[in-house]
Write a protein that holds these residues in place. Sequence first.
Motif, PDB file in Angstrom:
ATOM      1  N   GLY A  52       0.805  -1.215   0.000  1.00 29.18           N
ATOM      2  CA  GLY A  52       0.000   0.000   0.000  1.00 29.18           C
ATOM      3  C   GLY A  52       0.834   1.258   0.000  1.00 29.18           C
ATOM      4  N   GLU A  53       1.991   1.194   0.626  1.00 29.92           N
ATOM      5  CA  GLU A  53       2.838   2.382   0.726  1.00 29.92           C
ATOM      6  C   GLU A  53       3.302   2.851  -0.649  1.00 29.92           C
ATOM      7  N   CYS A  54       3.819   1.936  -1.443  1.00 25.08           N
ATOM      8  CA  CYS A  54       4.267   2.288  -2.785  1.00 25.08           C
ATOM      9  C   CYS A  54       3.088   2.735  -3.636  1.00 25.08           C
ATOM     10  N   PHE A  55       1.960   2.073  -3.451  1.00 26.07           N
ATOM     11  CA  PHE A  55       0.775   2.435  -4.225  1.00 26.07           C
ATOM     12  C   PHE A  55       0.382   3.875  -3.946  1.00 26.07           C
ATOM     13  N   ARG A  56       0.308   4.225  -2.671  1.00 26.15           N
ATOM     14  CA  ARG A  56      -0.093   5.588  -2.312  1.00 26.15           C
ATOM     15  C   ARG A  56       0.927   6.623  -2.780  1.00 26.15           C
ATOM     16  N   LYS A  57       2.202   6.262  -2.685  1.00 28.91           N
ATOM     17  CA  LYS A  57       3.258   7.153  -3.195  1.00 28.91           C
ATOM     18  C   LYS A  57       3.072   7.404  -4.679  1.00 28.91           C
ATOM     19  N   ALA A  58       2.797   6.326  -5.401  1.00 26.61           N
ATOM     20  CA  ALA A  58       2.629   6.436  -6.856  1.00 26.61           C
ATOM     21  C   ALA A  58       1.430   7.302  -7.199  1.00 26.61           C
ATOM     22  N   VAL A  59       0.350   7.143  -6.442  1.00 27.07           N
ATOM     23  CA  VAL A  59      -0.851   7.936  -6.694  1.00 27.07           C
ATOM     24  C   VAL A  59      -0.555   9.402  -6.440  1.00 27.07           C
ATOM     25  N   LYS A  60       0.103   9.670  -5.322  1.00 26.31           N
ATOM     26  CA  LYS A  60       0.418  11.039  -4.925  1.00 26.31           C
ATOM     27  C   LYS A  60       1.328  11.726  -5.941  1.00 26.31           C
ATOM     28  N   ALA A  61       2.310  10.995  -6.409  1.00 20.96           N
ATOM     29  CA  ALA A  61       3.283  11.569  -7.347  1.00 20.96           C
ATOM     30  C   ALA A  61       2.821  11.465  -8.801  1.00 20.96           C
ATOM     31  N   LYS A  62       1.595  10.964  -8.998  1.00 20.14           N
ATOM     32  CA  LYS A  62       1.033  10.761 -10.337  1.00 20.14           C
ATOM     33  C   LYS A  62       1.919   9.846 -11.199  1.00 20.14           C
ATOM     34  N   GLY A  63       2.502   8.872 -10.557  1.00 16.15           N
ATOM     35  CA  GLY A  63       3.365   7.926 -11.259  1.00 16.15           C
ATOM     36  C   GLY A  63       2.618   7.078 -12.267  1.00 16.15           C
ATOM     37  N   PHE A  64       1.395   6.679 -11.917  1.00 15.69           N
ATOM     38  CA  PHE A  64       0.609   5.872 -12.863  1.00 15.69           C
ATOM     39  C   PHE A  64       0.229   6.701 -14.086  1.00 15.69           C
ATOM     40  N   GLU A  65      -0.213   7.921 -13.826  1.00 14.23           N
ATOM     41  CA  GLU A  65      -0.582   8.808 -14.930  1.00 14.23           C
ATOM     42  C   GLU A  65       0.584   8.984 -15.897  1.00 14.23           C
ATOM     43  N   ARG A  66       1.767   9.184 -15.325  1.00 13.32           N
ATOM     44  CA  ARG A  66       2.940   9.391 -16.171  1.00 13.32           C
ATOM     45  C   ARG A  66       3.272   8.143 -16.974  1.00 13.32           C
ATOM     46  N   SER A  67       3.239   6.993 -16.312  1.00 12.64           N
ATOM     47  CA  SER A  67       3.606   5.756 -16.996  1.00 12.64           C
ATOM     48  C   SER A  67       2.561   5.330 -18.011  1.00 12.64           C
ATOM     49  N   LYS A  69       0.189   7.304 -19.303  1.00  8.88           N
ATOM     50  CA  LYS A  69      -0.135   8.422 -20.193  1.00  8.88           C
ATOM     51  C   LYS A  69      -1.625   8.698 -20.290  1.00  8.88           C
ATOM     52  N   MET A  70      -2.314   8.627 -19.172  1.00  6.89           N
ATOM     53  CA  MET A  70      -3.699   9.075 -19.131  1.00  6.89           C
ATOM     54  C   MET A  70      -4.089   9.400 -17.689  1.00  6.89           C
ATOM     55  N   ALA A  71      -5.109  10.229 -17.545  1.00 12.29           N
ATOM     56  CA  ALA A  71      -5.628  10.535 -16.218  1.00 12.29           C
ATOM     57  C   ALA A  71      -6.398   9.321 -15.712  1.00 12.29           C
ATOM     58  N   ILE A  72      -6.218   9.005 -14.447  1.00 14.56           N
ATOM     59  CA  ILE A  72      -6.873   7.824 -13.906  1.00 14.56           C
ATOM     60  C   ILE A  72      -7.948   8.269 -12.917  1.00 14.56           C
ATOM     61  N   PRO A  73      -9.214   7.899 -13.204  1.00 12.99           N
ATOM     62  CA  PRO A  73     -10.303   8.323 -12.321  1.00 12.99           C
ATOM     63  C   PRO A  73     -10.127   7.795 -10.901  1.00 12.99           C
ATOM     64  N   LYS A  74     -10.621   8.572  -9.950  1.00  7.88           N
ATOM     65  CA  LYS A  74     -10.455   8.250  -8.547  1.00  7.88           C
ATOM     66  C   LYS A  74     -10.998   6.864  -8.195  1.00  7.88           C
ATOM     67  N   GLU A  78      -9.161   3.645  -6.488  1.00  7.67           N
ATOM     68  CA  GLU A  78      -9.647   2.979  -5.273  1.00  7.67           C
ATOM     69  C   GLU A  78      -9.828   1.480  -5.488  1.00  7.67           C
ATOM     70  N   ASN A  79     -10.356   1.111  -6.657  1.00  9.70           N
ATOM     71  CA  ASN A  79     -10.521  -0.308  -6.963  1.00  9.70           C
ATOM     72  C   ASN A  79      -9.180  -1.022  -7.044  1.00  9.70           C
ATOM     73  N   LEU A  80      -8.215  -0.365  -7.689  1.00  8.62           N
ATOM     74  CA  LEU A  80      -6.886  -0.962  -7.817  1.00  8.62           C
ATOM     75  C   LEU A  80      -6.266  -1.179  -6.447  1.00  8.62           C
ATOM     76  N   GLU A  81      -6.447  -0.184  -5.582  1.00 10.01           N
ATOM     77  CA  GLU A  81      -5.852  -0.287  -4.256  1.00 10.01           C
ATOM     78  C   GLU A  81      -6.453  -1.456  -3.479  1.00 10.01           C
ATOM     79  N   LYS A  82      -7.776  -1.592  -3.581  1.00 10.03           N
ATOM     80  CA  LYS A  82      -8.445  -2.706  -2.900  1.00 10.03           C
ATOM     81  C   LYS A  82      -7.939  -4.036  -3.423  1.00 10.03           C
ATOM     82  N   GLU A  83      -7.863  -4.132  -4.744  1.00  5.78           N
ATOM     83  CA  GLU A  83      -7.430  -5.370  -5.382  1.00  5.78           C
ATOM     84  C   GLU A  83      -5.995  -5.704  -4.959  1.00  5.78           C
ATOM     85  N   MET A  84      -5.164  -4.634  -4.934  1.00  7.65           N
ATOM     86  CA  MET A  84      -3.765  -4.820  -4.587  1.00  7.65           C
ATOM     87  C   MET A  84      -3.604  -5.269  -3.144  1.00  7.65           C
TER      88      MET A  84
END
Length: 90
Positions: A52-67, A69-74, A78-84
């Motif tokens: 969860g720590e890395c996940f939250r860091k990535a969300v905060k730093a918009k790491g997923f968006e950057r990798s 290349k699209m905006a990710i809806p909230k 949340e679903n990804l975090e639960k699944e993870m």
Amino acid sequence: MSKKIPMRQCVGCGEMKSKKELLRIIRTTEDEILLDRTGKKNGRGAYICPNGECFRKAVKAKGFERSLKMAIPKEVVENLEKEMEKIAAG
Ligand SMILES: [Zn+2]
């Protein structure tokens, strides 16, 4: 002969790890964001440590968006975090 292990960078902590230590999150050709547990689906991928720590860091730093290349809806985040968290818990 030593086999080369494919290394990928976690979008949360930025550490390089082998692919099997990381979770793969992909953007499909239909612009869906999915957690790819097989690691074999087609699409642009981002890698993250299964915690969860890395996940939250990535969300905060918009790491997923950057990798991906699209905006990710909230709600997708949340679903990804639960699944993870389910995967991380075994
Ligand atoms: Zn990490």
